[in-house]
Design an enzyme around this catalytic site. Sequence first.
Site, mmCIF file in Angstrom:
data_model
loop_
_atom_site.group_PDB
_atom_site.id
_atom_site.type_symbol
_atom_site.label_atom_id
_atom_site.label_comp_id
_atom_site.label_asym_id
_atom_site.label_seq_id
_atom_site.Cartn_x
_atom_site.Cartn_y
_atom_site.Cartn_z
ATOM 1 N N HIS A 1 45.111 30.205 34.043
ATOM 2 C CA HIS A 1 44.314 30.509 35.223
ATOM 3 C C HIS A 1 44.197 29.239 36.070
ATOM 4 O O HIS A 1 43.839 28.175 35.578
ATOM 5 C CB HIS A 1 42.917 30.981 34.820
ATOM 6 N N ASP B 1 45.794 31.686 41.725
ATOM 7 C CA ASP B 1 45.185 33.011 41.658
ATOM 8 C C ASP B 1 44.788 33.507 43.048
ATOM 9 O O ASP B 1 44.883 34.704 43.339
ATOM 10 C CB ASP B 1 43.958 32.982 40.743
#
Length: 244
Positions: free
Chosen positions: A153, A158
């Site tokens: 992540h 993202d």
Amino acid sequence: MRHIVLDTETTGLEWRKDNRIVEIGCVELVERRPTGRTFHRYINPEREFEAGAQEVTGLTLEFLADKPRFAEIADEFIEFVDGAELVIHNAAFDMGFLEYELERLGGRLGRLRDRVRVTDSLELARQRYPGQRNSLDALCRRLGVDNSHRQLHGALLDAQLLAEVWLALTSGQSEIGFTAPEAPATGRGRVVVPAAATGPRPALVVPDEDLALHRARLEAIRKRAGHSLWDAVDEIAEAVAAGS
């Protein structure tokens, strides 16, 4: 219309437990087109990670130790997002953390929700795909957005993926072609729009600075866990880069 697609990474799941933001990534769209402007900062949280949270991002306190505190980047962040419509996946989570960070500053910058409008892409996805998994990864697979380079992540990556997902959810456009063929020396990527949606899918070219950060994250995971599941992926990426 100006949209800012936003993502954060944090030390844990609950701001009410004094968890803090460790990374913010934002991508600007104007009239649904990427402008090339981004906001990306790593932040010293001034506290430990909760169990499991560190493995999600690969970030370490050692890496974040020399990064600015939220108070040091707050004005710049507010200037970037002020007046825009924020697009956030599971907006209550990120907005809760951002409002908490601003509240810790004594209210000098006011409340974020008084400066922006907010669209929750998770709610949009649930309306379109009721009863299905609507995580960012699931939506990327369903809508044909290439997320093969998402091994950990990361807030900026993202946000870029979410921008493609959001455009697909709201207009059927499944990609806007985030890439960095002419990235400046700072390592920030340039956003371009492909000439034809039927042509080859654009690749995400990762700047050297971001590759170095990725390797540092993997090394921290190796020290903590003894190995990294992403070593093979990293070796393939290096081989491809060497042959390009």
